[in-house]
Design a protein around this motif. Structure first.
Motif, PDB file in Angstrom:
ATOM      1  N   SER A 368       9.048  19.874  -3.438  1.00 26.62           N
ATOM      2  CA  SER A 368      10.423  19.390  -3.286  1.00 26.62           C
ATOM      3  C   SER A 368      10.807  18.607  -4.524  1.00 26.62           C
ATOM      4  O   SER A 368      10.354  17.476  -4.726  1.00 26.62           O
ATOM      5  CB  SER A 368      10.561  18.507  -2.046  1.00 26.62           C
ATOM      6  N   HIS A 371      12.237  15.141  -3.972  1.00 27.16           N
ATOM      7  CA  HIS A 371      11.355  14.026  -3.665  1.00 27.16           C
ATOM      8  C   HIS A 371      10.632  13.484  -4.902  1.00 27.16           C
ATOM      9  O   HIS A 371      10.243  12.314  -4.924  1.00 27.16           O
ATOM     10  CB  HIS A 371      10.306  14.441  -2.614  1.00 27.16           C
ATOM     11  N   VAL A 372      10.410  14.314  -5.905  1.00 31.32           N
ATOM     12  CA  VAL A 372       9.594  13.870  -7.036  1.00 31.32           C
ATOM     13  C   VAL A 372      10.408  13.534  -8.272  1.00 31.32           C
ATOM     14  O   VAL A 372       9.865  13.034  -9.249  1.00 31.32           O
ATOM     15  CB  VAL A 372       8.534  14.927  -7.401  1.00 31.32           C
ATOM     16  N   ASP A 377      17.423  10.385  -6.382  1.00 30.97           N
ATOM     17  CA  ASP A 377      16.957  11.347  -5.382  1.00 30.97           C
ATOM     18  C   ASP A 377      17.887  11.452  -4.182  1.00 30.97           C
ATOM     19  O   ASP A 377      17.564  12.094  -3.177  1.00 30.97           O
ATOM     20  CB  ASP A 377      15.541  10.995  -4.910  1.00 30.97           C
ATOM     21  N   ALA A 380      16.493  11.045  -0.638  1.00 33.22           N
ATOM     22  CA  ALA A 380      15.437  11.913  -0.104  1.00 33.22           C
ATOM     23  C   ALA A 380      14.154  11.136   0.160  1.00 33.22           C
ATOM     24  O   ALA A 380      13.369  11.502   1.038  1.00 33.22           O
ATOM     25  CB  ALA A 380      15.163  13.062  -1.078  1.00 33.22           C
ATOM     26  N   TYR A 381      13.975  10.039  -0.583  1.00 32.53           N
ATOM     27  CA  TYR A 381      12.739   9.275  -0.431  1.00 32.53           C
ATOM     28  C   TYR A 381      13.065   7.795  -0.620  1.00 32.53           C
ATOM     29  O   TYR A 381      13.682   7.398  -1.611  1.00 32.53           O
ATOM     30  CB  TYR A 381      11.719   9.723  -1.484  1.00 32.53           C
ATOM     31  N   GLN A 383      11.746   4.420  -1.552  1.00 32.31           N
ATOM     32  CA  GLN A 383      10.566   3.885  -2.232  1.00 32.31           C
ATOM     33  C   GLN A 383      10.031   2.633  -1.554  1.00 32.31           C
ATOM     34  O   GLN A 383       8.846   2.299  -1.714  1.00 32.31           O
ATOM     35  CB  GLN A 383      10.896   3.604  -3.702  1.00 32.31           C
TER      36      GLN A 383
END
Length: 409
Positions: A368, A371-372, A377, A380-381, A383
Motif C-alpha cells: 500500500s 501507508h508507506v 498519507d 491512511a496511517y 503515526q
C-alpha cells in the motif's frame, strides 16, 4: 540363484557404465533386461541409447525412451520452486529433484512388464542410491532393487574396461583413460564432480562449466525480462505464454548468455561424507529470484516468514530422497496454500552473472503506497498509534531491565 530376479528394469543412459551393468545383469542373474531412458532435458541425443540396447540384445519392445521434460518441470521442479527450496544455503537441488521421477517410471514400467526388480547405476558412496531406492520402496514396497556398484567386483576403471572388452561392449576412445570429471545433467542444471574437482582447495577449471559463459565474458549491456506468475508458477516470459518446460528452457538461455547460475559448493552428503560439486543452474537461478520478487508483494509477512522457516526442512527432504514421504507432501500442501495469490509480473535485470528483481506488479498485491509514503498519507496511517505499539512490545524488556538493575551480580 533361487531368489534371482527374472525381469529387471534398468535405468539406462546408453553410456559405458550402464551398458556394462546391462550385460552384468544378463550374465550374473540370467534375467531378462528392460531398459528405461528418460529425456529430462539433459541435452543429449537419446537415439544412440536405443541402438546400444538393441546391440546388447534387448528386444525393441523392452526399450523405453521417454520425453519427460514437461512432467519433470510441471510436477517436480515447479512445486519445489514454490517453496524457494535451497539446500545448505546454495544448492538448488537439480540432481535431487530428478531422481523421484526416474524412480516413479522405473516402478511403473516394472509393473507394466511384470518385472520383479529394478536396477540403477548409482555408486555406494553417493546420495543417488538412497534417492532412487527410497522412492521406489515408497511406490512399490515389494520391489527388489539391484545396485551393481554395491555387489560386483568391478571395482576399478581397468576392470570395468576389461569386462566391456570381454563382452563386446563398445568403448569410446576418450573412455579408455580417466575422465577429468563426471557430469549429471537435466533441464534444471548440470552437476560436475570428481577427479579434477576433488581438491576443494583448487579452483575449478573453466572448462568444467558447460551451460554458461564466464560472467566476465557476458554482454557488457544488461538485459531486462519480465516473468509472469500464476499461483506461484511462471507461465509467460515477456508476455509470451509458455509451457513449464519451455519456460525453463528459455530461462536457461537467458542465464547461459549472461553467465548466471554458477556454483562451487562443498556439501554434506546424506551418506555422511562431504563432497565438492560444481553446479550450473542458469534458468533456475533466475526463476528463484523472480519468484521471491513476486512473493514480496503478494505474501503476508506471517505466511512468508513461515515459509522461510520450513524451507530448509523441505529442501533437506528432497536432497535426502524423501519426495514421496508424507512429511514432504504435508509441507507441500502448506506451501501450495501460500501460493493462492502469488500472481503477477516481475521485471528482472540480467547482467554479468547476476539476476536482480527491479520491479514487480500484481493485482493481488498487499503493498500500500498510501501507508508507506513520506508525503501526506491522507489519514491512511495514524503515526500516534506507533507509541502504544512500541510501549507494549518494550514492556517485557523494561521489566527485565528493572530486575537486572535491582539484582546486580
Amino acid at each position: 540363484m533361487s531368489d534371482a530376479p527374472k525381469k529387471v528394469v534398468l535405468a539406462y543412459s546408453g553410456g559405458l557404465d550402464t551398458s556394462i551393468i546391462l550385460k552384468w545383469l544378463q550374465t550374473e542373474y540370467g534375467c531378462e533386461v528392460i531398459t528405461f531412458t528418460a529425456d529430462l532435458g539433459q541435452g543429449e541425443e537419446l537415439d544412440p541409447a536405443r541402438k546400444k540396447a538393441e546391440m546388447l540384445g534387448i528386444r525393441p519392445e523392452n526399450i523405453h525412451i521417454e520425453d519427460l521434460r514437461e512432467e519433470f518441470v510441471r510436477d517436480f521442479v515447479f512445486p519445489m520452486f514454490r517453496a524457494n527450496a535451497v539446500y545448505e544455503g546454495c544448492y538448488l537441488l537439480g540432481t535431487s529433484i530428478a531422481r523421484p521421477l526416474i524412480s516413479k517410471r522405473l516402478v511403473e514400467i516394472a509393473q507394466e512388464h511384470g518385472a520383479d526388480a529394478i536396477a540403477h547405476g548409482a555408486t555406494g558412496k553417493g546420495n543417488d542410491q538412497v534417492r532412487f531406492e527410497i522412492a521406489a520402496y515408497a511406490l512399490d514396497p515389494s520391489i527388489k532393487v539391484i545396485a551393481p556398484w554395491r555387489e560386483w567386483d568391478l571395482t576399478s576403471r581397468t576392470r570395468l574396461l576389461e569386462f566391456a572388452e570381454a563382452n563386446q561392449i563398445p568403448i569410446a576412445k576418450d573412455k579408455r583413460g580417466e575422465a577429468p570429471f563426471s557430469v549429471d545433467a537435466n533441464l534444471l542444471h548440470t552437476s560436475s564432480e570428481g577427479k579434477v574437482l576433488e581438491d576443494p582447495g583448487e579452483e575449478a577449471p573453466d572448462y568444467v562449466y558447460q551451460r554458461t559463459v564466464h560472467p566476465e565474458d557476458a554482454p557488457d549491456q544488461p538485459e531486462f525480462i519480465e516473468i509472469a506468475f500464476e499461483k506461484g508458477d511462471p507461465v509467460a516470459i515477456n508476455g509470451e505464454a509458455m509451457s513449464p518446460a519451455t519456460v525453463l528452457t528459455a530461462l536457461n538461455e537467458y542465464g547461459r548468455k549472461h553467465g548466471i547460475g554458477r556454483l562451487d559448493l562443498v556439501e554434506n552428503r546424506f551418506v555422511g561424507m562431504k563432497s565438492r560439486g560444481v553446479y550450473e543452474t542458469p534458468g533456475g537461478t533466475i526463476l528463484l529470484e523472480a519468484h521471491r520478487g513476486i512473493e514480496q508483494i503478494t505474501l503476508d509477512r506471517g505466511a512468508g516468514h513461515l515459509k522461510d522457516q520450513i524451507m530448509p526442512q523441505y529442501a533437506e527432504l528432497i536432497y535426502n530422497g524423501f519426495w514421496f514421504s508424507p512429511e514432504r507432501e504435508m509441507l507441500q500442501a502448506l506451501i501450495d496454500k501460500s501460493q493462492e495469490h502469488v500472481t503477477g509480473t516481475v521485471r528482472l535485470k540480467l547482467y554479468k552473472g547476476l539476476a536482480r528483481t527491479v520491479a514487480r506488479h500484481s493485482e493481488h498485491s498487499l503493498y500500500s503506497e498510501a501507508h508507506v509514503t513520506f508525503e501526506d498519507d491522507a489519514g491512511a496511517y495514524d503515526q500516534k498509534d506507533a507509541a502504544g505499539f512500541i510501549r507494549l512490545n518494550a514492556l517485557r524488556l523494561k521489566l527485565i531491565g528493572n530486575r537486572n538493575a535491582r539484582i546486580k551480580p
